[in-house]
Design an enzyme around this catalytic site. Structure first.
Site, mmCIF file in Angstrom:
data_model
loop_
_atom_site.group_PDB
_atom_site.id
_atom_site.type_symbol
_atom_site.label_atom_id
_atom_site.label_comp_id
_atom_site.label_asym_id
_atom_site.label_seq_id
_atom_site.Cartn_x
_atom_site.Cartn_y
_atom_site.Cartn_z
ATOM 1 C CG ASP A 175 43.806 59.415 58.441
ATOM 2 O OD1 ASP A 175 44.350 58.333 58.440
ATOM 3 O OD2 ASP A 175 42.774 59.661 59.337
ATOM 4 C CG ASP B 239 39.458 61.423 61.836
ATOM 5 O OD1 ASP B 239 40.161 60.542 61.478
ATOM 6 O OD2 ASP B 239 38.730 61.383 62.979
ATOM 7 C CG ASP C 145 41.334 55.982 59.051
ATOM 8 O OD1 ASP C 145 41.963 55.023 59.124
ATOM 9 O OD2 ASP C 145 41.179 56.732 60.140
#
Length: 597
Positions: free
Chosen positions: A489, A485, A283
Site C-alpha cells: 500500500d 496497512d 483498502d
C-alpha cells in the site's frame, strides 16, 4: 516581533530623558511611567502566552509520563529489577498485575487483560495470551505475564509516537508560511506608518500652534510630544505577535489532541492537505476487514451433529499449515470444542483440500473437485454452497465415512466499527471507495455489509496498480485520502493527497503516510478528518482576528491625539491591546482541547 516594542518603549524613554535634562527643547513632560508600563505589560502578556502555550504541549508531557521507570528482568535465571534504560532486546521480563509493561515485546507465557487506552485510545482492555504482542507503557490488569523484549528505547511504539508528535508540533503548515511572509513585510510597513504619523502630527501641531483657535482643539502646547506619543502608540499596538502565534499554537493543540486519541498526524502540511479531502479510498484487507480468515458458518446436512462434524474436521485440519485450516481450528476452539486427537493419517491435496483419518473416521474436507475425485455427489449441497459463496465466503464440504456431513465456511470478516466508520465518512459528505485484490463477488459482498455503493468498488486490482487507481480518482478532480496497512500500500499512500496508515500494519506503510491510526480502527479515519478540519478552522479564525485587530487598532493609534483619554496614554493602552491579542489567539487554539467531548 520585538522590534516594534523595543523601538516604541525606547522612543518614550529617550524622549523623557531629553525632557528631563533639556526641557527647553521639547518641554518638561516625561513618559518614564509609560515606558515602564509598556515593558511590564509586554512581559505580563508573554507570561500568560507562555502558560497557555505550555498547556498546548500537555500531550507530549502525558506521553513521556506514561513510560515505566523499572523492569523485572530475568538474568541467569534470577529476577533483577533494572532501570528501563538497561533493558535489552531479547531480555525476558516478568510483568505482575497492576504494573506497566516496560517495553514492546511478545508474551512467552501467561495470560492477562491489558489496558492499552493510553496508547490506542481504545477503552476496552485487550486479552493477551502466548504469542500476542505487547506495547510498552500499557497497563497489565490481572495475571502474570512472562514476556520477551522485542523493541527498547527509541524503537518502542511510545517513543515513535512521542517523536512523531514533537515533529508535527514543530512543523509549519503552508498557511503559516504565508503568515510568516506577511509578518516579514508587515514590520517595515509599520515603521514607515509610524514615521509618517510622527511627521504628519508634527506638521499638524505646528500649523495648529500658529492658529490659536485650533491649538485649543489639540489640547497640548508642544506638537513634538503629540507626534511622538502617536508614533510610539503605532509601534506598540502593531506588534505581529498574534499573527505569528495563530498557526503554531493551533497545530500544537490539534496534533496533541490527535495523539491522545491514537491519531498521529505528521505535521502542519499533512493537516492542511487532509482538511481538503473529498474522497476516501479504503483498502479492504486489514483496513475494512480483519485481514485474516475466520470460521463464519457451520451447516449440518446429515445425522452427524454440527459440533461433532466441526470437531472431526478441525482435528483433521490440525495437520495442515494452510490459513483456512488455521481458521477452522481456531473457530472450533472458540466454540468451546476440545481438539485432543491428532489425525492418524493425513494427506494434503493442493488446491482441493485434505484427506485424513481421525478417531477411526475417514474424513474429507475440501472442494467440489475433491468430492468428484472420490465419486461423491455434491449436487445436494449446491444450493447451500451457492448462497454462502454469494456472500464472498470460501466454502468447504465435510465428508465423514463417505457421506456428506455438512459445510464449513471461512471468510475475512469485517472489523468491529467499520460499518459505523463508513457511515460517519458518508455523513461528512465524502465519497467512500473500496479497493481490493479479491474477486468481484467477494468484494461486493463486503461492500454490501459495510454500506459502500457497488459502483465504488475496485476489485481484482494488482498491488502495483493501487497507486494508479488513486491517480485516476485525482484526475477526476477529487482530493483523495487512501487508507491501507500493507507494504504493497506504500506507493498508494504516497500518491494520495492524504495517506492514512493503520497502526496494526507495517512500518513501511506508516512511514509513507500522513496519518497513522495507532489502534487500526477505521472509526479513527472519520475522527482524524474531523480533527484536521477543526484545526484548520481554528487557524483561520486566529488569522482573521490577528488581521482584524491590526486593521482596527493601527488607525486608532494614528488618530489617538484626537481622542481625549488616549492623547497622552495611547502607548499604555496599545501595550494592553497588543498583549491581549496574543493571549486571545492562544486561548482560541486551546478550545481545540475540547474536541470530541
Amino acid at each position: 516581533m520585538d522590534t516594534l516594542i523595543s523601538l516604541g518603549s525606547t522612543a518614550a524613554y529617550v524622549m523623557s530623558v531629553v525632557a528631563t535634562f533639556l526641557p527647553s527643547v521639547i518641554g518638561a513632560v516625561t513618559f518614564y511611567d509609560t515606558a515602564a508600563l509598556i515593558v511590564t505589560l509586554i512581559f505580563l502578556g508573554k507570561y500568560l502566552e507562555a502558560r497557555a502555550k505550555g498547556q498546548t504541549n500537555e500531550a507530549i508531557k502525558k506521553l513521556i509520563g506514561l513510560q515505566a521507570r523499572t523492569a523485572h528482568v530475568l538474568r541467569a535465571g534470577q529476577e533483577v529489577e533494572l532501570p528501563i534504560e538497561q533493558v535489552q532486546v531479547g531480555d525476558e521480563l516478568l510483568v505482575r498485575p497492576g504494573e506497566k509493561i516496560p517495553v514492546d515485546g511478545v508474551v512467552l507465557s501467561g495470560s492477562s487483560a491489558v489496558d492499552e487506552s493510553m496508547i490506542t485510545g481504545e477503552s476496552i482492555p485487550v486479552e493477551k495470551v502466548e504469542g500476542e504482542l505487547l506495547i510498552g507503557a500499557t497497563m497489565n490488569q490481572h495475571g502474570l505475564l512472562h514476556m520477551r523484549a522485542t523493541k527498547v528505547g527509541a524503537d518502542t511504539v511510545l517513543a515513535s509516537i512521542i517523536r512523531m508528535v514533537e515533529q508535527a508540533q514543530g512543523s509549519k503548515a503552508p498557511i503559516q508560511r504565508m503568515a510568516d511572509t506577511i509578518s516579514s513585510i508587515f514590520v517595515p510597513i509599520v515603521l514607515v506608518i509610524a514615521a509618517l504619523t510622527f511627521i504628519g502630527w508634527t506638521i499638524v501641531g505646528q500649523v495648529s500652534a500658529a492658529a490659536t483657535n485650533t491649538a485649543g482643539m489639540m489640547g497640548a502646547s508642544n506638537p513634538w510630544i503629540i507626534a511622538i506619543v502617536a508614533a510610539v502608540a503605532v509601534l506598540v499596538v502593531a506588534c505581529p505577535c498574534a499573527l505569528g502565534l495563530a498557526t503554531p499554537t493551533a497545530i500544537m493543540v490539534g496534533t496533541g489532541k490527535g495523539a491522545e486519541q491514537g491519531i498521529l498526524i505528521k505535521g502542519g502540511e499533512s493537516l492542511e492537505r487532509i482538511h481538503a479531502v473529498r474522497a476516501v479510498l479504503l483498502d479492504k484487507t486489514g483496513t475494512i476487514t480483519r485481514g485474516k480468515p475466520e470460521l463464519t458458518d457451520v451447516v449440518e446436512l446429515s445425522s452427524t451433529p454440527a459440533d461433532d462434524m466441526l470437531r472431526l474436521a478441525a482435528e483433521a485440519e490440525q495437520g495442515s499449515e494452510h490459513p483456512l485450516a488455521a481458521a477452522i481450528v481456531e473457530g472450533a476452539k472458540a466454540r468451546g470444542l476440545t481438539l485432543d486427537r491428532a489425525p492418524e493419517h493425513f494427506t494434503s491435496l493442493a488446491g482441493r483440500g485434505l484427506e485424513a483419518t481421525v478417531e477411526g473416521h475417514a474424513i474429507l474436507v475440501g472442494t467440489r473437485r475433491l468430492l468428484s475425485e472420490h465419486s461423491i455427489a455434491s449436487s445436494a449441497v449446491e444450493e447451500h454452497m451457492a448462497g454462502l459463496e454469494q456472500q464472498g465466503k470460501t466454502v468447504m464440504i465435510v465428508v465423514i465415512d463417505g457421506e456428506v456431513a455438512g459445510l464449513v465456511a471461512v471468510a475475512d470478516t469485517v472489523k468491529v466499527g467499520s460499518v459505523e466508520a463508513i457511515k460517519q465518512l458518508r455523513e461528512q459528505g465524502l465519497e467512500v471507495w473500496m479497493i481490493t485484490g479479491d474477486n468481484q463477488r467477494a468484494a461486493q459482498a463486503i461492500a454490501q455489509q459495510v454500506g459502500i455503493a457497488p459502483e465504488h468498488v475496485l476489485a481484482e486490482v494488482l498491488p502495483e496498480d493501487k497507486a494508479n487507481h488513486v491517480k485516476h480518482l485525482q484526475e477526476r478532480g477529487l482530493v483523495v485520502a487512501f487508507a491501507g496497512d500493507g507494504i504493497n500500500d506504500a506507493p498508494a499512500l504516497v500518491q494520495a493527497d492524504a495517506g492514512i496508515a493503520m497502526g496494526t500494519g507495517t512500518d513501511i506503510a506508516m512511514e509513507a503516510s500522513d496519518i497513522t491510526l495507532v489502534k487500526g480502527n477505521l472509526k479513527s479515519v472519520a475522527t482524524a478528518l474531523a480533527l484536521s478540519r477543526a484545526t484548520l478552522a481554528t487557524i483561520k479564525q486566529n488569522l482573521f482576528w490577528a488581521f482584524a485587530y491590526n486593521v482596527i487598532l493601527i488607525p486608532t493609534a494614528i488618530l489617538s491625539p484626537l481622542i481625549p483619554f488616549l492623547r497622552e496614554n495611547a502607548p499604555i493602552f496599545a501595550a494592553v491591546a497588543m498583549a491581549l491579542s496574543s493571549v486571545t489567539v492562544v486561548s482560541n487554539s486551546l478550545r481545540l482541547r475540547r474536541f470530541g467531548r
